[in-house]
Design an enzyme around this catalytic site. Structure first.
Site, mmCIF file in Angstrom:
data_model
loop_
_atom_site.group_PDB
_atom_site.id
_atom_site.type_symbol
_atom_site.label_atom_id
_atom_site.label_comp_id
_atom_site.label_asym_id
_atom_site.label_seq_id
_atom_site.Cartn_x
_atom_site.Cartn_y
_atom_site.Cartn_z
ATOM 1 N N GLU A 1 -6.323 -10.413 -1.222
ATOM 2 C CA GLU A 1 -7.108 -10.185 0.002
ATOM 3 C C GLU A 1 -8.597 -10.137 -0.325
ATOM 4 O O GLU A 1 -9.340 -9.309 0.212
ATOM 5 C CB GLU A 1 -6.670 -8.879 0.689
ATOM 6 C CG GLU A 1 -5.192 -8.853 1.037
ATOM 7 C CD GLU A 1 -4.753 -7.594 1.769
ATOM 8 O OE1 GLU A 1 -5.619 -6.854 2.298
ATOM 9 O OE2 GLU A 1 -3.544 -7.347 1.815
ATOM 10 N N ASP B 1 -12.355 -10.077 -0.631
ATOM 11 C CA ASP B 1 -13.629 -10.171 0.078
ATOM 12 C C ASP B 1 -14.615 -9.253 -0.640
ATOM 13 O O ASP B 1 -14.214 -8.283 -1.293
ATOM 14 C CB ASP B 1 -13.526 -9.893 1.587
ATOM 15 C CG ASP B 1 -12.710 -8.667 1.965
ATOM 16 O OD1 ASP B 1 -12.518 -7.781 1.118
ATOM 17 O OD2 ASP B 1 -12.276 -8.593 3.132
ATOM 18 N N HIS C 1 -10.541 -5.888 -2.183
ATOM 19 C CA HIS C 1 -11.593 -5.678 -1.185
ATOM 20 C C HIS C 1 -12.725 -4.989 -1.942
ATOM 21 O O HIS C 1 -12.657 -3.790 -2.212
ATOM 22 C CB HIS C 1 -11.086 -4.796 -0.043
ATOM 23 C CG HIS C 1 -10.001 -5.445 0.763
ATOM 24 N ND1 HIS C 1 -10.239 -6.563 1.533
ATOM 25 C CD2 HIS C 1 -8.687 -5.152 0.913
ATOM 26 C CE1 HIS C 1 -9.101 -6.917 2.138
ATOM 27 N NE2 HIS C 1 -8.148 -6.090 1.763
ATOM 28 N N GLU D 1 0.800 -1.240 0.000
ATOM 29 C CA GLU D 1 0.000 0.000 0.000
ATOM 30 C C GLU D 1 0.827 1.282 0.000
ATOM 31 O O GLU D 1 0.567 2.193 0.779
ATOM 32 C CB GLU D 1 -0.959 -0.010 1.194
ATOM 33 C CG GLU D 1 -1.908 -1.197 1.152
ATOM 34 C CD GLU D 1 -2.808 -1.305 2.377
ATOM 35 O OE1 GLU D 1 -2.795 -0.391 3.214
ATOM 36 O OE2 GLU D 1 -3.520 -2.322 2.486
ATOM 37 N N ASN E 1 2.016 -5.105 -3.238
ATOM 38 C CA ASN E 1 0.609 -5.393 -2.944
ATOM 39 C C ASN E 1 -0.149 -4.105 -2.637
ATOM 40 O O ASN E 1 0.348 -3.257 -1.896
ATOM 41 C CB ASN E 1 0.579 -6.316 -1.702
ATOM 42 C CG ASN E 1 -0.793 -6.873 -1.399
ATOM 43 O OD1 ASN E 1 -1.432 -7.453 -2.271
ATOM 44 N ND2 ASN E 1 -1.251 -6.712 -0.159
HETATM 45 O O1 G3I Z 1 -4.831 -7.987 19.124
HETATM 46 C C1 G3I Z 1 -5.198 -6.688 19.540
HETATM 47 C C2 G3I Z 1 -5.936 -6.735 20.831
HETATM 48 O O2 G3I Z 1 -5.141 -7.283 21.849
HETATM 49 C C3 G3I Z 1 -6.390 -5.325 21.197
HETATM 50 O O3 G3I Z 1 -7.110 -5.343 22.338
HETATM 51 C C4 G3I Z 1 -7.206 -4.763 20.078
HETATM 52 C C5 G3I Z 1 -7.640 -3.334 20.354
HETATM 53 O O4 G3I Z 1 -8.112 -2.714 19.176
HETATM 54 O O5 G3I Z 1 -6.458 -4.766 18.912
HETATM 55 C C6 G3I Z 1 -6.066 -6.052 18.491
HETATM 56 O O6 G3I Z 1 -5.303 -5.948 17.315
HETATM 57 C C7 G3I Z 1 -6.047 -5.672 16.160
HETATM 58 C C8 G3I Z 1 -5.597 -6.672 15.099
HETATM 59 O O7 G3I Z 1 -6.242 -6.380 13.894
HETATM 60 C C9 G3I Z 1 -5.895 -8.117 15.484
HETATM 61 O O8 G3I Z 1 -7.256 -8.302 15.581
HETATM 62 C C10 G3I Z 1 -5.757 -4.277 15.712
HETATM 63 O O9 G3I Z 1 -6.298 -3.347 16.627
HETATM 64 C C11 G3I Z 1 -6.356 -4.038 14.374
HETATM 65 O O10 G3I Z 1 -5.902 -2.773 13.907
HETATM 66 C C12 G3I Z 1 -5.910 -5.100 13.408
HETATM 67 O O11 G3I Z 1 -6.586 -4.884 12.218
HETATM 68 C C13 G3I Z 1 -6.002 -5.474 11.076
HETATM 69 C C14 G3I Z 1 -5.678 -4.407 10.060
HETATM 70 O O12 G3I Z 1 -5.173 -4.992 8.885
HETATM 71 C C15 G3I Z 1 -4.644 -3.410 10.581
HETATM 72 O O13 G3I Z 1 -4.576 -2.315 9.773
HETATM 73 C C16 G3I Z 1 -6.988 -6.459 10.510
HETATM 74 O O14 G3I Z 1 -7.157 -7.557 11.403
HETATM 75 C C17 G3I Z 1 -6.485 -6.973 9.158
HETATM 76 O O15 G3I Z 1 -7.500 -7.714 8.543
HETATM 77 C C18 G3I Z 1 -6.129 -5.813 8.264
HETATM 78 O O16 G3I Z 1 -5.593 -6.335 7.081
HETATM 79 C C19 G3I Z 1 -5.266 -5.375 6.064
HETATM 80 C C20 G3I Z 1 -4.067 -5.888 5.321
HETATM 81 O O17 G3I Z 1 -3.015 -6.149 6.199
HETATM 82 C C21 G3I Z 1 -3.621 -4.905 4.247
HETATM 83 N N1 G3I Z 1 -4.714 -4.579 3.372
HETATM 84 C C22 G3I Z 1 -5.932 -4.153 4.027
HETATM 85 C C23 G3I Z 1 -6.390 -5.168 5.055
HETATM 86 C C24 G3I Z 1 -7.701 -4.761 5.672
HETATM 87 O O18 G3I Z 1 -7.582 -3.569 6.403
#
Ligand code: G3I
Length: 472
Positions: A274, A276, A247, A169, A211
């Site tokens: 990715e 969906d 997405h 990105e 990517n």
């Molecule tokens: O694990 C912590 C948890 O302990 C905490 O309490 C909580 C509080 O918000 O956060 C948790 O971590 C989260 C993590 O996902 C695991 O669930 C993060 O906040 C959250 O920001 C994170 O989001 C991920 C996101 O990328 C980050 O920007 C998503 O799961 C993930 O699906 C998403 O994936 C991205 C790709 O990497 C790049 N392309 C876009 C895609 C969708 O946004």
């Protein structure tokens, strides 16, 4: 041969699973033509069907779900590739400068190995999900830390990753076609190529990908990426593939396949990384269209969906292939059917669902009068959407699908008493179009409309989504 080298003492596994990585390696390592020759066989899982087409079908996973038996049974049954949704990102792998934590990533790699899956690596450098210490750096200090991160992580996983998203990105949204502003970008425009060179040195066997999202059609952002890839290829910067996150909402860019193809024509593999899709009237049709596009581009080596079940998704609009209980959704069937070239090993009915609209071929008002015209309508279980094949005739409610005599492009399709004429004979083509034997024209939703009641006509075959029909 590239990649997918395995440690010397792999865990025991079933013979079928054991050969999967080798099969995939053989199919995926060739870089160019990936056409599979034994297509008479129709797989019954996403991974098996994709493998028959020389491709992988993967899912993003998180180890926090590994104790969920429904999740694991779907994952292990259906997918032959995985990517860590979060566990290989910078904040997870280097929480403190120079202190690395590979526990989550290692667990995913070892599960993949034990189950015959390949692994995509996501992601070495990204403006988001950086550890706090890196967010506070700039200039050469940040550049050095970033390149060291690439080197350390790619070295740790060396030999176990099919393809790395080296950089994620890095391009700006909107019409500029330029780079996104970020702390990494501010270290100098060459940060991306420096990252690719470091990754190649650390793991020469992994394919190295760029990517991004909103690059799924031909637009200023994807053209910016295209120009970078072309420049990298011209100057010998090591890049092997481009990931298209996909997405998607309730539509797919009409030039989706053409966009994949223009990148492939630069000499890189392309992957859907990715995927969906918003759950709307046409979720299944969009999934099918993405799958069809990947199959149509020989350098599209695989598809990854961003999660297993709807409840595992980062989105709240039920965008995946399985519901929360692990049941297969219509979108799943559409993908599997498409991978199998229209051959559904588990037929679900006799309806003909249009890919462009997601709606079904329908006899207006369920009338049986000769001359009643065909439309598209929400798919339902009524008899006016049930077609049975009799030779090359398509029968519905005791009548036959009929292109009026002397039909030309634009003529509406109707039902008429069956009489066996060529205007009542239809051919199911490999690209999911249905053509009329007399005219050679294709069954077409007029104007690529999507609304209930839109007219179905015959038109010059072009293979667009409004001319593609899948059994549903
Ligand atoms: O694990 C912590 C948890 O302990 C905490 O309490 C909580 C509080 O918000 O956060 C948790 O971590 C989260 C993590 O996902 C695991 O669930 C993060 O906040 C959250 O920001 C994170 O989001 C991920 C996101 O990328 C980050 O920007 C998503 O799961 C993930 O699906 C998403 O994936 C991205 C790709 O990497 C790049 N392309 C876009 C895609 C969708 O946004």
């Amino acid at each position: 041969m590239k990649n997918l080298r395995h440690p010397t003492s792999p865990p025991r596994r079933s013979p079928a699973k054991a050969i999967m990585p080798l099969l995939l390696a053989g199919l995926l390592a060739v870089g160019g033509a990936l056409t599979f020759t034994g297509t008479a066989h129709a797989g019954t899982t996403l991974g098996a069907s994709a493998a028959e087409k020389g491709r992988y079908f993967g899912a993003a996973v998180g180890t926090y779900k590994f104790s969920d038996s429904t999740y694991m049974s779907v994952l292990n049954r259906e997918f032959n590739s995985v990517v860590a949704e979060n566990e290989m990102k910078w904040d997870a792998t280097e929480p403190q400068r120079g202190v690395f934590n590979y526990s989550g990533g290692d667990r995913i790699v070892s599960h993949a190995r034990a189950n015959g899956m390949i692994v995509r690596g996501h992601t070495l450098l990204w403006h988001a999900q950086q550890p706090g210490w890196a967010q506070g750096l700039s200039g050469s200090d940040l550049r050095n830390a970033a390149i060291n991160h690439v080197t350390q992580v790619a070295t740790h996983f060396r030999g176990q990753i099919y393809a790395w998203d080296v950089v994620n990105e890095a391009f700006a949204d909107g019409n500029s076609g330029g780079r996104r502003d970020s702390n990494l970008q501010r270290t100098g425009n060459d940060w991306i190529e420096a990252a690719f060179r470091a990754a190649r040195a650390a793991d020469p066997g992994a394919k190295l990908c760029y990517n991004d999202y909103n690059t799924d059609g031909i637009n200023p952002k994807s053209t910016g990426v295209y120009n970078m890839v072309r420049d990298f290829k011209a100057r010998g910067v090591p890049i092997d593939c481009v990931g298209f996150q996909s997405h998607l909402g309730t539509s797919i860019p009409s030039d989706y396949q053409a966009n994949l193809q223009r990148f492939a024509d630069l000499g890189v593999d392309v992957q859907i990384t990715e995927l969906d899709v918003a759950q709307g009237a046409n979720q299944a049709g969009i999934y099918a269209a993405v799958t069809r596009a990947c199959l149509a581009v020989s350098r599209c080596t695989g598809i990854t969906v961003w999660g297993v079940r709807d409840c595992d998704s980062w989105r709240s609009d039920n965008p995946l292939l399985f519901d929360c209980a692990g049941n297969k959704k219509p979108a799943y069937t559409a993908v599997l059917d498409t991978l199998n070239g229209g051959t559904n090993p588990n037929p679900t009915g006799n309806r003909l669902r249009n890919e462009g609209s997601g709606r079904c071929l329908d006899v207006t008002g369920a009338s049986t009068a000769n001359g009643t015209q065909m439309i598209i309508w929400d798919c339902h279980s009524g008899a006016n959407q049930q077609f049975t094949q009799n030779g090359q005739a398509l029968q519905v409610m005791g009548k036959c699908l009929d292109a009026p005599p002397n039909a030309t492009p634009g003529t509406r399709v109707q039902i008429w008493d069956c009489w066996g004429g060529a205007n009542q004979q239809w051919v199911f083509n490999g690209n999911a179009t249905i053509s009329n034997v007399q005219t050679g024209l294709c069954l077409d939703v007029n104007g690529a409309a999507t609304a209930n009641g839109s007219a179905v006509i015959v038109w010059t075959c072009h293979g667009g989504a409004n001319q593609r029909w899948v059994r549903a």
